[in-house]
Design a protein around this motif. Structure first.
Motif, PDB file in Angstrom:
ATOM      1  N   LEU A   1      46.116  40.439  32.264  1.00 29.52           N
ATOM      2  CA  LEU A   1      47.412  40.774  31.683  1.00 29.52           C
ATOM      3  C   LEU A   1      47.284  41.558  30.386  1.00 29.52           C
ATOM      4  O   LEU A   1      48.246  42.155  29.919  1.00 29.52           O
ATOM      5  CB  LEU A   1      48.223  39.494  31.437  1.00 29.52           C
ATOM      6  N   GLY A   2      46.078  41.567  29.804  1.00 26.75           N
ATOM      7  CA  GLY A   2      45.876  42.263  28.539  1.00 26.75           C
ATOM      8  C   GLY A   2      45.872  43.771  28.657  1.00 26.75           C
ATOM      9  O   GLY A   2      45.907  44.482  27.654  1.00 26.75           O
ATOM     10  N   GLY A   3      45.808  44.275  29.882  1.00 28.80           N
ATOM     11  CA  GLY A   3      45.828  45.727  30.091  1.00 28.80           C
ATOM     12  C   GLY A   3      44.652  46.432  29.450  1.00 28.80           C
ATOM     13  O   GLY A   3      44.796  47.480  28.842  1.00 28.80           O
ATOM     14  N   ASN A   4      43.467  45.813  29.568  1.00 26.46           N
ATOM     15  CA  ASN A   4      42.278  46.358  28.902  1.00 26.46           C
ATOM     16  C   ASN A   4      41.563  47.423  29.711  1.00 26.46           C
ATOM     17  O   ASN A   4      40.472  47.837  29.378  1.00 26.46           O
ATOM     18  CB  ASN A   4      41.294  45.221  28.587  1.00 26.46           C
ATOM     19  N   ARG A   5      42.156  47.881  30.798  1.00 24.37           N
ATOM     20  CA  ARG A   5      41.523  48.900  31.629  1.00 24.37           C
ATOM     21  C   ARG A   5      42.392  50.155  31.663  1.00 24.37           C
ATOM     22  O   ARG A   5      43.622  50.066  31.730  1.00 24.37           O
ATOM     23  CB  ARG A   5      41.342  48.393  33.075  1.00 24.37           C
ATOM     24  N   ALA A   6      41.728  51.293  31.619  1.00 20.09           N
ATOM     25  CA  ALA A   6      42.463  52.557  31.737  1.00 20.09           C
ATOM     26  C   ALA A   6      42.962  52.693  33.175  1.00 20.09           C
ATOM     27  O   ALA A   6      42.236  52.363  34.107  1.00 20.09           O
ATOM     28  CB  ALA A   6      41.535  53.723  31.399  1.00 20.09           C
ATOM     29  N   PRO A   7      44.218  53.123  33.374  1.00 17.01           N
ATOM     30  CA  PRO A   7      44.748  53.257  34.737  1.00 17.01           C
ATOM     31  C   PRO A   7      43.967  54.294  35.535  1.00 17.01           C
ATOM     32  O   PRO A   7      43.613  55.352  35.011  1.00 17.01           O
ATOM     33  CB  PRO A   7      46.202  53.684  34.511  1.00 17.01           C
ATOM     34  N   LEU A   8      43.679  53.982  36.781  1.00 15.90           N
ATOM     35  CA  LEU A   8      42.955  54.888  37.667  1.00 15.90           C
ATOM     36  C   LEU A   8      43.858  55.261  38.840  1.00 15.90           C
ATOM     37  O   LEU A   8      44.589  54.413  39.360  1.00 15.90           O
ATOM     38  CB  LEU A   8      41.671  54.220  38.174  1.00 15.90           C
ATOM     39  N   ASP A   9      43.787  56.527  39.271  1.00 14.57           N
ATOM     40  CA  ASP A   9      44.670  57.048  40.320  1.00 14.57           C
ATOM     41  C   ASP A   9      44.530  56.302  41.638  1.00 14.57           C
ATOM     42  O   ASP A   9      45.480  56.219  42.413  1.00 14.57           O
ATOM     43  CB  ASP A   9      44.384  58.534  40.565  1.00 14.57           C
ATOM     44  N   TYR A  10      43.354  55.791  41.922  1.00 10.12           N
ATOM     45  CA  TYR A  10      43.101  55.184  43.235  1.00 10.12           C
ATOM     46  C   TYR A  10      43.354  53.684  43.267  1.00 10.12           C
ATOM     47  O   TYR A  10      43.153  53.040  44.285  1.00 10.12           O
ATOM     48  CB  TYR A  10      41.677  55.487  43.712  1.00 10.12           C
ATOM     49  N   LEU A  11      43.825  53.117  42.145  1.00  9.12           N
ATOM     50  CA  LEU A  11      44.125  51.681  42.099  1.00  9.12           C
ATOM     51  C   LEU A  11      45.573  51.454  41.699  1.00  9.12           C
ATOM     52  O   LEU A  11      46.107  52.146  40.832  1.00  9.12           O
ATOM     53  CB  LEU A  11      43.206  50.963  41.098  1.00  9.12           C
ATOM     54  N   GLU A  12      46.195  50.471  42.339  1.00 12.70           N
ATOM     55  CA  GLU A  12      47.573  50.093  42.013  1.00 12.70           C
ATOM     56  C   GLU A  12      47.581  48.619  41.636  1.00 12.70           C
ATOM     57  O   GLU A  12      47.092  47.782  42.395  1.00 12.70           O
ATOM     58  CB  GLU A  12      48.466  50.336  43.224  1.00 12.70           C
ATOM     59  N   LEU A  13      48.121  48.305  40.473  1.00 10.93           N
ATOM     60  CA  LEU A  13      48.124  46.929  39.983  1.00 10.93           C
ATOM     61  C   LEU A  13      49.475  46.268  40.209  1.00 10.93           C
ATOM     62  O   LEU A  13      50.516  46.905  40.128  1.00 10.93           O
ATOM     63  CB  LEU A  13      47.779  46.887  38.491  1.00 10.93           C
ATOM     64  N   ASP A  14      49.421  44.965  40.461  1.00 15.04           N
ATOM     65  CA  ASP A  14      50.622  44.151  40.615  1.00 15.04           C
ATOM     66  C   ASP A  14      50.457  42.933  39.713  1.00 15.04           C
ATOM     67  O   ASP A  14      49.856  41.933  40.096  1.00 15.04           O
ATOM     68  CB  ASP A  14      50.788  43.718  42.080  1.00 15.04           C
ATOM     69  N   ALA A  15      50.965  43.048  38.473  1.00 14.80           N
ATOM     70  CA  ALA A  15      50.764  41.988  37.474  1.00 14.80           C
ATOM     71  C   ALA A  15      51.430  40.677  37.889  1.00 14.80           C
ATOM     72  O   ALA A  15      50.923  39.602  37.588  1.00 14.80           O
ATOM     73  CB  ALA A  15      51.314  42.453  36.122  1.00 14.80           C
ATOM     74  N   ASP A  16      52.564  40.755  38.586  1.00 10.87           N
ATOM     75  CA  ASP A  16      53.283  39.539  38.980  1.00 10.87           C
ATOM     76  C   ASP A  16      52.479  38.692  39.964  1.00 10.87           C
ATOM     77  O   ASP A  16      52.554  37.464  39.937  1.00 10.87           O
ATOM     78  CB  ASP A  16      54.631  39.897  39.606  1.00 10.87           C
ATOM     79  N   ASN A  17      51.714  39.348  40.820  1.00 14.00           N
ATOM     80  CA  ASN A  17      50.949  38.625  41.844  1.00 14.00           C
ATOM     81  C   ASN A  17      49.444  38.590  41.565  1.00 14.00           C
ATOM     82  O   ASN A  17      48.663  38.207  42.431  1.00 14.00           O
ATOM     83  CB  ASN A  17      51.191  39.270  43.218  1.00 14.00           C
ATOM     84  N   PHE A  18      49.062  38.983  40.349  1.00 20.01           N
ATOM     85  CA  PHE A  18      47.646  38.986  39.964  1.00 20.01           C
ATOM     86  C   PHE A  18      46.796  39.674  41.025  1.00 20.01           C
ATOM     87  O   PHE A  18      45.832  39.116  41.529  1.00 20.01           O
ATOM     88  CB  PHE A  18      47.145  37.551  39.741  1.00 20.01           C
ATOM     89  N   SER A  19      47.178  40.893  41.355  1.00 24.92           N
ATOM     90  CA  SER A  19      46.454  41.600  42.412  1.00 24.92           C
ATOM     91  C   SER A  19      46.380  43.097  42.130  1.00 24.92           C
ATOM     92  O   SER A  19      47.079  43.625  41.263  1.00 24.92           O
ATOM     93  CB  SER A  19      47.118  41.366  43.771  1.00 24.92           C
ATOM     94  N   GLY A  20      45.511  43.735  42.871  1.00 24.97           N
ATOM     95  CA  GLY A  20      45.366  45.185  42.806  1.00 24.97           C
ATOM     96  C   GLY A  20      45.066  45.700  44.197  1.00 24.97           C
ATOM     97  O   GLY A  20      44.539  44.966  45.033  1.00 24.97           O
TER      98      GLY A  20
END
Length: 197
Positions: free
Chosen positions: A152-171
């Motif tokens: 949840l800390g958002g410590n990773r730079a967003p990458l085009d090939y990954l989609e995050l879902d913070a509500d469900n703790f998934s990517g």
């Protein structure tokens, strides 16, 4: 299972790149005492690039040789195919998504059974994730403060090939990563030349 347990910061300074992703890894690199004075041979340059691959993805020599042989059989650029296949390893994607602060922590999370792929527990760090597959934290692990804070800390730079879902703790791996989008400083061609001898 063999693992790399050497000093990470020392390796990063030797290779000249922050392969472990720690903000303090390259702190002493500016010191003139750590700068190379001798000219590096062509073979030496190839060797350094190969060592970078091992450092970035936390793999051993035999694993890297196996990945290279598989990449050599694919159509297109062998070097790019090698890096893309390594990028799609489960332990690496757990790290990229942000579940872990380091690749070593990501690998431990996978081997301890904290990660699910499409709802199934996978404990093999080298598991190849396919496009469309969901990587999530198991219910029990979601209560762990360290895992929650890391994700949840958002410590990773967003990458085009990954989609995050913070509500469900998934990517989700939404696309096969393009080589130029993968955040690693490696000269693929030198790696290919090293293994093509």
């Amino acid at each position: 299972m063999a693992t790399r347990r050497g000093p990470r910061f020392k390796e990063c300074r030797h290779l000249g790149v922050n392969a472990c992703g720690h903000p303090k890894a390259m702190n002493r690199a500016a010191n003139p005492a750590f700068k190379r004075t001798k000219k590096i041979s062509e073979y030496g340059l190839q060797l350094i690039e190969k060592q970078k691959v091992k450092a970035y993805y936390g793999i051993m020599e035999r694993q890297l040789q196996r990945y290279f042989k598989e990449a050599a059989k694919t159509a297109g650029m062998t070097g790019a195919a090698l890096i893309i296949s390594l990028e799609c390893r489960l332990d690496n994607l757990v790290y990229r998504i942000g579940f872990a602060n380091s690749l070593r922590m990501a690998r431990q999370m996978v081997t301890h059974g904290h990660m699910l792929v499409d709802g199934k527990k996978i404990s093999i760090p080298s598991f190849g994730v396919k496009v469309g597959q969901h990587i999530s934290l198991c219910e029990k692990a979601r209560k762990n403060k360290q895992f929650r804070d890391s994700f949840l800390g958002g410590n990773r730079a967003p990458l085009d090939y990954l989609e995050l879902d913070a509500d469900n703790f998934s990517g989700t791996l939404i696309a096969r990563p393009a080589r130029e989008k993968i955040p690693v400083q490696i000269n693929d061609q030198l790696v290919v030349e090293y293994y093509s001898k």
